[in-house]
Design an enzyme around this catalytic site. Structure first.
Site, PDB file in Angstrom:
ATOM      1  N   GLY A 191      -7.119  -6.573   3.386  1.00 47.73           N
ATOM      2  CA  GLY A 191      -6.341  -8.067   2.416  1.00 47.73           C
ATOM      3  C   GLY A 191      -7.541  -8.959   2.273  1.00 47.73           C
TER       4      GLY A 191
ATOM      5  N   LYS B 292      -4.022   2.957   2.806  1.00 52.78           N
ATOM      6  CA  LYS B 292      -4.525   2.677   1.850  1.00 52.78           C
ATOM      7  C   LYS B 292      -6.374   3.455   1.801  1.00 52.78           C
ATOM      8  CE  LYS B 292      -3.719  -1.632   4.919  1.00 52.78           C
ATOM      9  NZ  LYS B 292      -4.252  -2.350   6.588  1.00 52.78           N
TER      10      LYS B 292
ATOM     11  N   LYS C  87       0.686  -1.698   0.335  1.00 54.02           N
ATOM     12  CA  LYS C  87      -0.013   0.243   0.006  1.00 54.02           C
ATOM     13  C   LYS C  87       0.990   1.160  -0.299  1.00 54.02           C
ATOM     14  CE  LYS C  87       0.534  -2.047   3.632  1.00 54.02           C
ATOM     15  NZ  LYS C  87       0.479  -3.675   4.514  1.00 54.02           N
TER      16      LYS C  87
ATOM     17  N   GLY D 214      -3.300 -10.502   7.966  1.00 56.90           N
ATOM     18  CA  GLY D 214      -3.003 -12.255   8.449  1.00 56.90           C
ATOM     19  C   GLY D 214      -1.821 -12.787   7.202  1.00 56.90           C
TER      20      GLY D 214
HETATM   21  N1  HSE Z   1      -0.366  -4.073   9.232  1.00 60.27           N
HETATM   22  C1  HSE Z   1      -1.348  -4.080   8.668  1.00 60.27           C
HETATM   23  C2  HSE Z   1      -2.725  -4.108   8.992  1.00 60.27           C
HETATM   24  C3  HSE Z   1      -1.530  -5.575   7.617  1.00 60.27           C
HETATM   25  O1  HSE Z   1      -2.770  -4.069  10.285  1.00 60.27           O
HETATM   26  O2  HSE Z   1      -4.235  -3.884   8.722  1.00 60.27           O
HETATM   27  C4  HSE Z   1      -2.410  -5.439   6.091  1.00 60.27           C
HETATM   28  O3  HSE Z   1      -2.303  -4.893   5.605  1.00 60.27           O
END
Ligand code: HSE
Length: 420
Positions: free
Chosen positions: A123, A194, A94, A291
């Site tokens: 995700g 994001k 991202k 994950g």
């Molecule tokens: N570190 C990120 C989170 C992982 O906790 O959402 C997914 O981008």
């Protein structure tokens, strides 16, 4: 077609951390099923880690590059070279897209290859597909999202079990939700990247990470969460992106949500994104946002999509400006000396700034140590929606009063009238 006569589709893997190792495990496992559907059999043609593999060799031997190494320097170089070499690219990165997306999408168009990035946001929740495909051509008015699993896990653990911030963060790292350096998670930078990507797609205008102001969760306390529970609110790290008077506001900050809000019940490492558009009212997509196997599943979905001939996205025609000031409702926590006129002075400052109080709770926290000496009191207010500059102006004036004994804390509240 039988799986035996499937032509190979060579996938070069850059990165072998939580997501990369899950891709390396899941892709061969699903190869038969993918070959059955697409007629092409994916195989890993090489893996680049910090200590092994040669990028040029992997590039030469691949039809598609999966970039899950993270970072924005080497990753950018490798993605640029892959696109220029006419290879499809699937990335979960991202920060790379929020900082260099326009360059990379441009290169993908020029070289007639696909650059796919479902795993970069939320995700395995297919929000990129929904914005790029299902809602193409629709006028999106507003997005709200819980797009960081680590912070959502921390906040829900603190609320549910009274866990400390530190122990909840350690658990999130242990479970593989956090970035290798969790600073990006807890400061809101991961969520800001994001939201920049989602806003770029929703509003068809370039949005860079630097266009997204963000605030994290490091300064939140167990007390804030306890008050939230008393007031029937849940505290979440929220990303928002909306059109306001022909411009855009995209931001990330902690916010209290009323129980009826579609994001209020999103717990643990789950992510959710609410999309509002006049044609559809609203939809909310939710599911595991972090994950290894969950994110790898989104990567593999993109690999399968790239096996299908690309649809060329035309370059964006729009370039919208960004709004400086927006309207929000707030929770305000002020520690004061408990003496006559204090509440009146706070009310006066708020009134003069045009800030209207919705509810107020006062609790005595400490008695004076000697007769006649004022005790200590805590005021927790919720104010009606107001321009943020006005609200923060009022908070600054309140903070300068001699009866205020600690820096006031303010957290946004998302309106109970969802969609209003
Ligand atoms: N570190 C990120 C989170 C992982 O906790 O959402 C997914 O981008």
């Amino acid at each position: 077609m039988t799986t035996d006569d499937s032509a190979p589709f060579r996938v070069g893997l850059l990165g072998h951390g939580t997501v990369g190792s899950a891709v390396a495990e899941l892709l061969p496992d699903r190869a038969d099923a993918i070959a059955h559907v697409t007629g092409l059999r994916p195989e890993i043609s090489g893996v680049l880690t910090r200590s092994r593999g040669d990028f040029d060799e992997i590039l030469a031997n691949s039809d598609l590059i999966v970039e899950v190494m993270g970072g924005t320097d080497t990753a950018r170089d490798h993605v640029v070279r892959a696109l220029r070499a006419g290879k499809h690219v699937v990335t979960a990165n991202k920060q790379l897209l929020a900082e260099h997306g326009e360059e990379l999408w441009g290169l993908a168009r020029e070289n007639r290859v696909q650059l796919r990035f479902e795993a970069a946001v939320a995700g395995v929740v297919p929000v990129i597909r929904v914005l790029q495909e299902s809602l193409t051509g629709q006028h999106v008015e507003r997005l709200h999202g819980i797009v960081n699993g680590t912070t959502n896990y921390i906040l829900t653990q603190m609320a549910a079990t009274g866990a400390s911030y530190e122990s909840a963060l350690a658990d999130a790292q242990q479970l593989g939700y956090a970035e290798s350096d969790p600073t990006d998670d807890v400061t809101g930078k991961d969520a800001a990247a994001k939201m920049a990507i989602l806003a770029r797609l929703a509003f068809d205008t370039p949005v860079h990470l630097s266009d997204v102001p963000y605030e994290g969760i490091e300064h939140l306390t167990g007390e804030d969460i306890a008050y939230a529970r008393d007031l029937g609110l849940s505290l979440r790290l929220i990303g928002s992106a909306e059109r306001l008077d022909g411009k855009l506001a995209v931001r990330v900050h902690p916010a209290f949500l009323y129980a009826g809000h579609p994001l209020a019940s999103v717990d643990g490492s789950f992510n959710a994104v609410t999309i509002e558009s006049p044609a559809i009212t609203e939809i909310t997509l939710s599911g595991p946002g972090a994950g290894g196997s969950q994110t790898a599943t989104a990567v593999i979905g993109d690999v399968i999509s790239a096996m299908i001939p690309p649809a060329q996205t035309p370059p964006t025609q729009h370039r919208l400006g960004f709004v400086d000031d927006v309207v929000s409702s707030f929770y305000l926590h002020v520690e004061v000396a408990d003496r006559p006129g204090v509440l009146a002075q706070i009310a006066q400052v708020l009134g003069l700034q045009g800030v209207s109080v919705k509810s107020v709770v006062q609790k005595g926290t400490r008695k004076g140590s000697a007769p006649g000496e004022p005790g200590q009191s805590r005021l927790v207010l919720v104010v009606h929606p107001v321009l943020e500059s006005r609200f923060y102006g009022a908070v600054q004036l309140i903070a300068s009063k001699d009866f205020v004994t600690a820096t006031p804390r303010a957290i946004r509240v998302i309106d109970e009238e969802f969609g209003a």
